[in-house]
Design a protein around this motif. Structure first.
Motif, PDB file in Angstrom:
ATOM      1  N   GLY A  10     109.801   2.187  68.500  1.00  0.00           N
ATOM      2  CA  GLY A  10     110.488   1.325  67.553  1.00  0.00           C
ATOM      3  C   GLY A  10     111.992   1.411  67.715  1.00  0.00           C
ATOM      4  N   PRO A  11     112.709   0.360  67.329  1.00  0.00           N
ATOM      5  CA  PRO A  11     114.154   0.324  67.544  1.00  0.00           C
ATOM      6  C   PRO A  11     114.907   1.363  66.735  1.00  0.00           C
ATOM      7  CG  PRO A  11     113.430  -1.535  66.189  1.00  0.00           C
ATOM      8  CD  PRO A  11     112.196  -0.872  66.706  1.00  0.00           C
ATOM      9  N   GLY A  14     112.304   5.457  67.461  1.00  0.00           N
ATOM     10  CA  GLY A  14     111.937   5.912  68.789  1.00  0.00           C
ATOM     11  C   GLY A  14     110.524   6.471  68.813  1.00  0.00           C
ATOM     12  N   GLY A 113     115.513   3.995  69.295  1.00  0.00           N
ATOM     13  CA  GLY A 113     114.397   3.490  70.095  1.00  0.00           C
ATOM     14  C   GLY A 113     114.133   4.253  71.367  1.00  0.00           C
TER      15      GLY A 113
END
Length: 570
Positions: A10-11, A14, A113
């Motif tokens: 995920g941005p 991570g 991320g």
């Protein structure tokens, strides 16, 4: 890809992979571990673990090293990690341990991320801190996965030739001596099963004493292995009552290595008689031999891998540096002639020649398609492999001896009816012999003999390496050409007379003898891999002779004056 692989990180949070790096042998990494490492943006690990995993990481990966001073590493799983951050350019900045612990570093590294691999020795499930770090990730909403590894308590006995169970069956108990309670010692002492104890070298005798006090008989067999699964592995066999004396007689203790972790196996399955039959790793033909490989760095890699498969510890010392020709015009004209149809053949006599032509092709924006319509010859298997990697399948490789003479034996004479062009392009080193040129001319061919690269003497190795060469610190040295003999002696001095000298062929052996060296091993054919095989055969026969005579198996370097004889390494 493994079905356990998670989606893209995920941005914001991570992703973290808690990865077991195994007990020390890089070959024990799982396929899933290699996959995770190849996708990692950040590696977090102790110094010794980084040495195992780093080769599988992509170039430019950031590294967070969890021990500031590798020379003072605590045994894995003990103490509070000292933290050092190492960026992609390998500059180092200290980080106060009180301010940021490993869990915080892992989560911080995952921000933005990034994919983080948190690697630990052995298996994450047995690591002291991994569970705490996983809980911290879970509390912070950082997604993570776990990639199991081979636990040292299981992998090390396997490499030491000590099975933990067999057809007779037995309980197997695992004990960490550093955290074991009195109740734990009492329970395992009352058992007659196999006990695997994780401890340190200077605490083995104390652990043995705990087991005897708890009820185990003093004559119970015991094996102790240090640096397990690596080519530095050493194993001693004794009993609970004699292990302290055994380590003292072997002059292993007292030692600065006393704090190093070991795996001790207690029970009948660790008896010396069984280990003599099952010790597959330490009985490899060159086990523990420190072998000097004096070649260019690029050429040494595959040879070093082969030596490791025989149990050796290769030490690469470049003796030859490869540089472009002083005047590139001749090479440029030849490559242009290759494209415009000037040549019927191109003959490669070394991997370096392939590399030189490939680099010139890339400079001009060309690729392997430029060889269309041209016959390609390679002097041997390694040169042929380099061509195949370039996208070119050679038309001619010697069927016999892999040398210029062997190439000439198979080379067809020029035939004006079938050969529209009579010219051969021969890119080679500046110091190459004239054998191939003269032979091709005799077969009716015109030869453009072009200097594609220069071989120059490399810089001297570090002082400790030079001292080891001259003082007998190496067990063997492999000479792959006359120039490697001359250059090694020139930059580092003559190898000690206890060092086994192995040469690739008669010409190299003659040069070695001219420099006052005794040649012990010669390859049956001029191939670096046959040379390594010949050295392994020499080591195997040497080991067998010692065992037959009832002598301890020693390495050549242990025979030098003043060297310590280690009687317990077999």
């Amino acid at each position: 890809m493994s079905p356990t692989a998670l989606p893209a990180a995920g941005p914001e949070h991570g992703h973290v992979t808690f990865l077991g790096a195994g007990p020390g042998d890089p070959g024990l990494l799982t396929l899933r571990a290699v996959e995770a490492l190849s996708n990692a943006d950040v590696l977090v690990a102790e110094h010794e673990v980084l040495d195992v995993i780093r080769t599988h990481a992509r170039q430019g990966v950031s590294v967070v090293q969890t021990d500031a001073d590798p020379s003072s590493v605590s045994p894995p799983g003990t103490g509070t990690p000292q933290l050092t951050v190492v960026d992609g350019t390998s500059t180092t900045a200290a980080v106060p341990a009180a301010a940021r612990d490993a869990a915080h570093l892992v989560m911080e590294a995952a921000r933005g991320g990034r994919r983080v691999v948190r690697a630990v020795s052995g298996d994450p499930g047995l690591d002291t801190y991994a569970a705490e770090e996983m809980l911290a990730c879970a509390a912070a909403g950082v997604p993570f996965e776990v990639v199991p590894g081979v636990a040292a308590a299981v992998g090390v006995p396997a490499y030491a030739g000590v099975p933990l169970r067999d057809a007779e069956g037995a309980d197997v108990r695992f004990v960490d001596a550093r955290t074991a309670s009195d109740r734990c010692w009492t329970e395992v002492g009352a058992s007659d099963g196999t006990v695997v104890v994780s401890t340190t070298l200077d605490s083995v005798a104390a652990a043995a004493g705990e087991l005897v006090s708890a009820g185990r008989k003093p004559d119970t067999p015991l094996s102790v292995t240090i640096a397990g699964t690596t080519t530095r592995q050493r194993t001693w066999t004794a009993t609970l009552g004699t292990i302290a004396q055994t380590l003292k007689q072997a002059k292993v203790l007292p030692s600065p290595d006393g704090g190093r972790p070991v795996i001790a196996v207690v029970g009948e399955r660790s008896a010396a008689a069984r280990r003599d039959q099952l010790s597959w790793f330490e009985s490899k033909p060159l086990f523990g031999w420190k072998v000097l490989v004096p070649r260019t760095k690029e050429q040494a890699a595959s040879l070093s891998d082969q030596l490791r498969s025989y149990g050796a510890v290769p030490h690469e010392v470049p003796t030859i540096a490869v540089e472009p020709p002083r005047t590139p015009q001749q090479m440029e004209r030849a490559v242009k002639g290759l494209v415009t149809g000037r040549y019927e053949w191109i003959a490669f006599t070394s991997v370096n020649a392939v590399k030189a032509v490939r680099e010139k092709f890339e400079e001009y924006g060309l690729d392997a398609r430029a060889f269309a319509g041209i016959k390609v010859a390679a002097v041997g298997e390694q040169t042929a492999k380099a061509l195949v990697a370039f996208g070119v399948k050679p038309d001619l490789v010697p069927s016999g001896e892999q040398s210029a003479a062997g190439l000439l034996e198979d080379w067809p004479p020029y035939d004006p009816v079938f050969d529209p062009i009579d010219r051969v392009f021969l890119p080679r080193a500046d110091i190459a012999t004239e054998t191939l040129v003269a032979g091709l001319i005799e077969l009716g061919w015109e030869v453009d003999d072009v200097t594609a690269y220069r071989t120059v003497r490399a810089s001297p190795p570090p002082a400790d390496t030079r001292e080891a060469i001259k003082g007998g610190g190496f067990d063997a040295v492999l000479f792959t050409s006359s120039s490697t003999v001359r250059n090694l002696v020139g930059i580092a001095g003559k190898p000690h007379n206890v060092t086994v000298i192995a040469c690739i062929g008669p010409a190299t052996a003659k040069t070695a003898e001219e420099h006052g060296l005794r040649v012990d091993v010669m390859a049956p054919e001029p191939s670096v891999h046959k040379l390594a095989e010949a050295l392994a055969d020499f080591g195997m026969k040497r080991r067998a002779a010692a065992l037959e005579a009832g002598d301890p198996v020693t390495r050549p370097s242990e025979r030098r004056p003043g060297a310590r004889r280690r009687r317990s390494t077999t």
